[in-house]
Design an enzyme around this catalytic site. Structure first.
Site, PDB file in Angstrom:
ATOM      1  N   GLY A  16       0.775  -1.293  -0.111  1.00  0.00           N
ATOM      2  CA  GLY A  16      -0.071   0.164   0.161  1.00  0.00           C
ATOM      3  C   GLY A  16       0.884   1.153   0.072  1.00  0.00           C
ATOM      4  O   GLY A  16       1.902   1.265   0.267  1.00  0.00           O
TER       5      GLY A  16
ATOM      6  N   GLY B 251       0.221   5.160   1.227  1.00  0.00           N
ATOM      7  CA  GLY B 251      -0.550   6.162   1.797  1.00  0.00           C
ATOM      8  C   GLY B 251       0.169   7.552   1.841  1.00  0.00           C
ATOM      9  O   GLY B 251       1.222   7.864   1.372  1.00  0.00           O
ATOM     10  N   GLY B 252      -0.679   8.612   2.491  1.00  0.00           N
ATOM     11  CA  GLY B 252      -0.023  10.018   2.478  1.00  0.00           C
ATOM     12  C   GLY B 252       1.096  10.129   3.181  1.00  0.00           C
ATOM     13  O   GLY B 252       1.963  10.982   2.892  1.00  0.00           O
TER      14      GLY B 252
ATOM     15  N   GLY C 116       3.441   7.519   3.941  1.00  0.00           N
ATOM     16  CA  GLY C 116       4.276   6.655   3.679  1.00  0.00           C
ATOM     17  C   GLY C 116       4.011   5.241   2.995  1.00  0.00           C
ATOM     18  O   GLY C 116       2.918   4.981   2.867  1.00  0.00           O
TER      19      GLY C 116
ATOM     20  N   VAL D   8       3.833   1.078   2.570  1.00  0.00           N
ATOM     21  CA  VAL D   8       3.406  -0.301   3.601  1.00  0.00           C
ATOM     22  C   VAL D   8       4.101  -1.299   3.113  1.00  0.00           C
ATOM     23  O   VAL D   8       3.522  -1.687   1.824  1.00  0.00           O
ATOM     24  CB  VAL D   8       2.069  -0.139   3.962  1.00  0.00           C
ATOM     25  CG1 VAL D   8       1.818  -1.320   4.984  1.00  0.00           C
ATOM     26  CG2 VAL D   8       1.444   0.982   4.300  1.00  0.00           C
TER      27      VAL D   8
ATOM     28  N   LYS E  53       5.273   0.328   8.004  1.00  0.00           N
ATOM     29  CA  LYS E  53       5.268   1.443   7.013  1.00  0.00           C
ATOM     30  C   LYS E  53       6.451   2.173   7.085  1.00  0.00           C
ATOM     31  O   LYS E  53       7.009   2.639   8.340  1.00  0.00           O
ATOM     32  CB  LYS E  53       3.876   2.224   7.776  1.00  0.00           C
ATOM     33  CG  LYS E  53       3.831   3.433   7.040  1.00  0.00           C
ATOM     34  CD  LYS E  53       2.235   3.902   7.307  1.00  0.00           C
ATOM     35  CE  LYS E  53       1.868   5.086   6.238  1.00  0.00           C
ATOM     36  NZ  LYS E  53       0.490   5.596   6.483  1.00  0.00           N
TER      37      LYS E  53
ATOM     38  N   ASP F 209      -8.130  10.998   6.712  1.00  0.00           N
ATOM     39  CA  ASP F 209      -8.189  10.486   5.511  1.00  0.00           C
ATOM     40  C   ASP F 209      -9.019   9.097   5.186  1.00  0.00           C
ATOM     41  O   ASP F 209      -8.536   8.112   5.139  1.00  0.00           O
ATOM     42  CB  ASP F 209      -6.845  10.157   4.949  1.00  0.00           C
ATOM     43  CG  ASP F 209      -6.551  10.114   3.424  1.00  0.00           C
ATOM     44  OD1 ASP F 209      -7.276  10.340   2.659  1.00  0.00           O
ATOM     45  OD2 ASP F 209      -5.557   9.791   3.070  1.00  0.00           O
TER      46      ASP F 209
END
Ligand SMILES: *[C@@H]1O[C@H](CO)[C@@H](O)[C@H](O)[C@H]1NC(C)=O
Ligand SMILES: *[C@@H]1O[C@H](CO)[C@@H](O)[C@H](O)[C@H]1NC(C)=O
Ligand SMILES: *[C@@H]1O[C@H](CO)[C@@H](O)[C@H](O)[C@H]1NC(C)=O
Ligand SMILES: *[C@@H]1O[C@H](CO)[C@@H](O)[C@H](O)[C@H]1NC(C)=O
Ligand SMILES: *[C@@H]1O[C@H](CO)[C@@H](O)[C@H](O)[C@H]1NC(C)=O
Ligand SMILES: *[C@@H]1O[C@H](CO)[C@@H](O)[C@H](O)[C@H]1NC(C)=O
Length: 617
Positions: A292, A294-295, A297, A299, A313, A410
Site C-alpha cells: 500500500g 498512504g499519504g 509513506g 507499506v 510502514k 483520510d
C-alpha cells in the site's frame, strides 16, 4: 571519557534549526474563479482539484530541492506555481517552511492568483507564466513592522548607514553571478539577507533587489524591514536570523544524539523494533512486498523472526522536530485499542528512516471489494452493514472515546482494512494528528483524498471531526451503491453525491443500491443507511451529526426510529440555493455544476444566507 564529554557538550549546545515560518505577507489576487467563469461565459470545475495536484507536484520536488516551478495547461484557467526556499535553510527546514506556506496559501482560494512570503520561503500561483518576473509595480510591498522597535537618538544615523551598506552589499553579492541569487551579511550589527527566485537571471535579480533596497531603506529607523517583491525577498534586522555558510546542513551529529536520547526511552518500551529486524522482515523493502501507499509513506508486508506477519510502514518524514512529535504520537496511539482500529505493534526510529509496525490484515482493504472490476467477492447486505457500523464505531472511538481527540483526515475505502471475518479496521489513524494544521510546522498542507474531502477543509483548511464525518458519509454511499464517489469529477450526472441527492428528492433512494445484490436487501434499512450517508455529507459542517450520533442512528435503523431529513450536499447550483446569495459576486453564475465555483457557492451561501440551503426544493 572523551566520548562521553563530547556527548555531554553536544547535548548542551544542540544546533537549533529554524524553518522561519513567520508570515511576512500574504497577497490574494482579486480575480476569482467564479468571476472569471462568468466573464468568459464558462466554468472551470477542475480548478481546485488541479490546484491540489499542483501542490502535490511541488511538494515532491521540494522534498529534495530549494526551488520548484510547475504548471498545468488548461483551456480555461492555467495554473502556474513557483516555490522557493531561502538558500541558507537546510533541506529539512525548507520542507517545513514549504509545508507551512502550502497550508496557508489556499486561504486565498477561489482567487486565481496569490503569493505568500514567509521569512524562510516563498510560494505563488498565478494564471500566467510569471517565473521571470522581477518587479511588479502594483503588488510589490514592504513590511516594516517589527517587534524590535526602532533606533532613535544619536545612534540613528550610524544605524541607517550600516543598514544601507548591508543592503547594498547583499544586493551586489546576490545579483552577481557568484552569489547566484542569494546573499547574507552583517555590517556593524545589521543583518541582511537577500534572496531572488532561482528562475531569475542575475540581471533580473539585481533589478529586483535594487528596488527592494529602496523599499527597505524607507523602513528606517525600524530595527527590522522586509521587501516583498515579485522576484525577490530582502530583509534586514538588528537580530541575526539567517544561517552562516550559505546553507545549513541537517547536522548528523546532533540529530543522531537526539535520536539516541529518544532511543533510550524507547529501549525501555515494548514498542521498540530494531531497524535491521524490519529490514530483514521485509526483505529490504522489496518492491513485491509493497502492499500500500498512504499519504505518509508506503507499506510493506513483513515476517518477523517469530513468524508473525506484520505490515511495516516507511515514513516520509524524519526530522528532529518531527521525530519528537512522532513519539508523542506513538505513545498516544499505542494506548488506543479498539476492535475497529488497526493495532500499532511498534516502531523503529534508529535507522535512516522511521518505521511503524502494524498488525497485518489478511483480507486487504475495502476498495478491493466494492470497486474492483474483478471483485474478490461481492459483499452481501449484512456484510456491508457490518462494515459500515464497525467503521462508525472505530471513528466514534477516535473522536471521543479516548483521552485525546483524533481526527483521521483520510477516511476512504482503501484505509478500511478487513480481517479474516471481514470485520473492518481503520488504518492510518495515528499520524493524522501530528500532521494536523494546528501544528503548522508539521503539516504537509491539505492532506486527504479528493472525493472524500469536506469542502470547508479543501477551501479553508478548517479541520474538525466533521471532516471525517463527511468522508465517512461518502464511504457509506459507496459501500451501499458499489460505486465510486466523487462530487469533484466532471461528469455532472455521474457524481455519486449528486445522484443520491436526486434520488432522495424523488423518494427512491433504493434505486441506487448496488445491482449486484440483486435486490436481496431490506429496503427500509437500506434507505435509512443511505439517508444517514447523506446526513454525513451535508454542505454545512454544523449540520452533520457527530459519529456517536451516526452510530446510534445506524444501530436503530432496524427499529422504527426516524432518521432526520438531510440538507443538501455541497454541489448544488447557486440558482437552487435561492435568491439570498445573489448579492455576492461569485455565487451568481447561472448553473454551477462542479469544482471550485461549486465550493465558492457553498461558502457564500452558507455564510450569507444560512437559510438559503433549506429553502430550495
Ligand atoms: C509583517 O510582518 C510581521 C512579522 O512577521 C507580521 O506579523 C505581519 O502580519 C506582517 N504584515 C503584513 C501586512 O503582512
Ligand atoms: C485588482 O488588482 C489590480 C492590481 O493587481 C488593480 O489594478 C485592480 O484595480 C484590482 N481590481 C479590483 C476590482 O479591485
Ligand atoms: C559594502 O559595505 C562597505 C562597508 O562594510 C561599504 O563601504 C560599501 O560601500 C558597501 N557597498 C555597497 C555597494 O553598499
Ligand atoms: C550525514 O550522513 C549522510 C549519510 O551518512 C552523509 O551522506 C552526509 O554527508 C552527512 N552530512 C553531514 C553534514 O555530515
Ligand atoms: C478472508 O480471509 C480468510 C482467512 O485468510 C479467508 O479464508 C477468506 O476466504 C477471506 N475472505 C475473502 C472474502 O477474501
Ligand atoms: C473517486 O475518487 C477517487 C479519489 O479521489 C478518484 O481517484 C476517482 O477517480 C473517483 N471516481 C469517480 C468515478 O469519480
Amino acid at each position: 571519557m572523551l566520548v562521553s564529554l563530547f556527548f555531554l557538550l553536544a547535548l548542551l549546545s544542540p544546533s537549533r534549526s529554524d524553518p522561519r515560518i513567520y508570515e511576512a505577507g500574504l497577497l490574494c489576487g482579486n480575480a476569482t474563479a467564479g468571476m472569471t467563469a462568468r466573464k468568459s461565459g464558462g466554468t472551470d470545475p477542475s480548478y481546485v482539484p488541479r490546484f491540489v495536484k499542483e501542490m502535490e507536484v511541488l511538494s515532491q520536488r521540494m522534498a529534495t530541492h530549494h526551488f520548484a516551478t510547475h504548471f498545468i495547461d488548461s483551456t480555461v484557467v492555467p495554473i502556474y506555481v513557483l516555490s522557493q526556499c531561502h538558500r541558507d535553510l537546510s533541506q529539512t527546514d525548507c520542507l517545513l517552511c514549504f509545508a507551512a506556506s502550502r497550508t496557508k496559501l489556499p486561504r486565498c482560494l477561489p482567487s486565481l492568483s496569490a503569493r505568500i512570503f514567509f521569512d524562510g520561503c516563498f510560494l505563488r500561483y498565478d494564471t500566467y507564466r510569471f517565473f521571470e518576473e522581477s518587479v511588479d509595480a502594483s503588488r510589490d510591498s514592504s513590511n516594516c513592522s517589527s517587534g524590535l522597535g526602532s533606533v532613535e537618538g544619536p545612534d540613528r544615523p550610524k544605524f541607517e548607514e550600516s543598514m544601507s551598506y548591508a543592503v547594498g552589499n547583499v544586493t551586489e553579492i546576490a545579483g552577481s553571478g557568484r552569489g547566484g541569487g542569494f546573499g547574507a551579511m552583517e555590517v556593524r550589527g545589521v543583518y541582511t539577507l537577500g534572496q531572488c527566485w532561482s528562475s531569475l537571471s542575475s540581471g533580473e535579480c539585481k533589478v529586483c533587489l535594487e528596488k527592494a533596497g529602496e523599499e527597505v531603506r524607507r523602513c528606517a529607523p525600524s530595527r527590522e524591514g522586509r521587501a516583498l517583491n515579485a522576484g525577490c525577498y530582502l530583509r534586514y534586522s538588528t537580530v541575526k536570523f539567517y544561517n552562516d555558510g550559505g546553507k545549513a546542513e541537517d547536522s548528523n551529529n546532533s540529530e543522531n544524539i537526539y535520536l539516541r536520547q529518544i532511543s533510550i526511552g524507547v529501549d525501555r518500551s515494548s514498542l521498540n523494533f530494531k531497524y535491521e529486524t524490519l529490514e530483514k522482515a521485509t526483505n529490504n523493502f522489496e518492491a513485491s512486498r509493497k502492499i500500500g501507499q498512504g499519504g505518509t509513506g508506503s507499506v510493506y508486508k513483513g515476517t518477523l523472526p517469530n513468524g508473525q506477519t506484520v505490515a511495516v510502514k516507511r515514513l516520509v518524514y524524519n526530522t528532529r522536530q518531527w521525530v519528537d512529535e512522532f513519539f508523542n504520537e506513538v505513545n498516544l496511539i499505542s494506548g488506543i485499542h479498539h476492535k475497529n482500529l488497526v493495532k500499532l505493534l511498534g516502531c523503529s526510529i534508529e535507522g535512516p528512516e522511521s518505521l511503524l509496525v502494524y498488525e497485518y490484515m489478511v483480507n486487504k482493504s475495502l476498495d478491493h471489494y466494492i470497486f474492483d472490476k474483478n471483485k474478490i467477492q461481492t459483499l452481501n447486505w449484512k456484510q456491508r452493514f457490518n462494515i459500515i457500523v464497525g467503521t462508525a464505531e472505530g471513528l466514534a472511538h477516535l473522536h471521543c472515546g479516548c483521552k485525546v481527540r483524533i481526527i483521521h483526515r483520510d477516511i476512504k475505502s482503501s484505509n478500511v482494512l478487513l480481517d479474516e471475518n471481514l470485520n473492518p479496521k481503520i488504518a492510518d489513524f495515528g499520524l493524522a494528528r501530528s500532521f494536523g494544521p494546528d501544528m503548522s510546522h508539521l503539516s504537509t498542507g491539505i492532506a486527504g483524498t479528493l472525493g472524500y474531502m469536506a469542502p470547508e477543509y479543501v477551501v479553508r483548511g478548517q479541520l474538525t471531526e466533521k471532516v471525517d464525518v463527511y468522508s465517512f458519509g461518502v464511504l457509506v454511499l459507496e459501500i451501499v451503491c458499489g460505486r465510486r464517489n466523487s462530487s469533484f469529477i466532471e461528469n455532472s450526472a455521474g457524481s455519486l453525491l449528486q445522484m443520491m441527492w436526486r434520488l432522495y428528492k424523488l423518494n427512491s433512494l433504493c434505486e441506487a443500491v448496488d445491482p449486484s445484490l440483486e435486490g436481496n436487501f431490506p429496503r427500509e434499512e437500506a434507505a435509512d443507511v443511505l439517508k444517514i450517508g447523506l446526513l454525513c455529507t451535508q454542505a454545512s459542517a454544523a449540520d452533520r451529526p457527530v459519529m456517536a450520533r451516526v452510530l446510534e442512528m445506524l444501530l436503530l435503523t432496524k427499529g422504527d426510529s426516524e432518521v432526520p431529513e438531510p440538507n443538501q450536499p455541497p454541489f448544488l447550483s447557486a440558482r437552487a440555493m435561492g435568491s439570498a446569495s445573489s448579492t455576492t459576486s461569485y455565487s451568481t453564475n447561472s448553473l454551477i455544476s462542479n469544482g471550485a465555483t461549486k465550493m465558492a457557492t457553498f461558502y457564500t451561501s452558507s455564510e450569507c444566507s444560512s437559510t438559503g440551503s433549506k429553502s430550495h426544493g
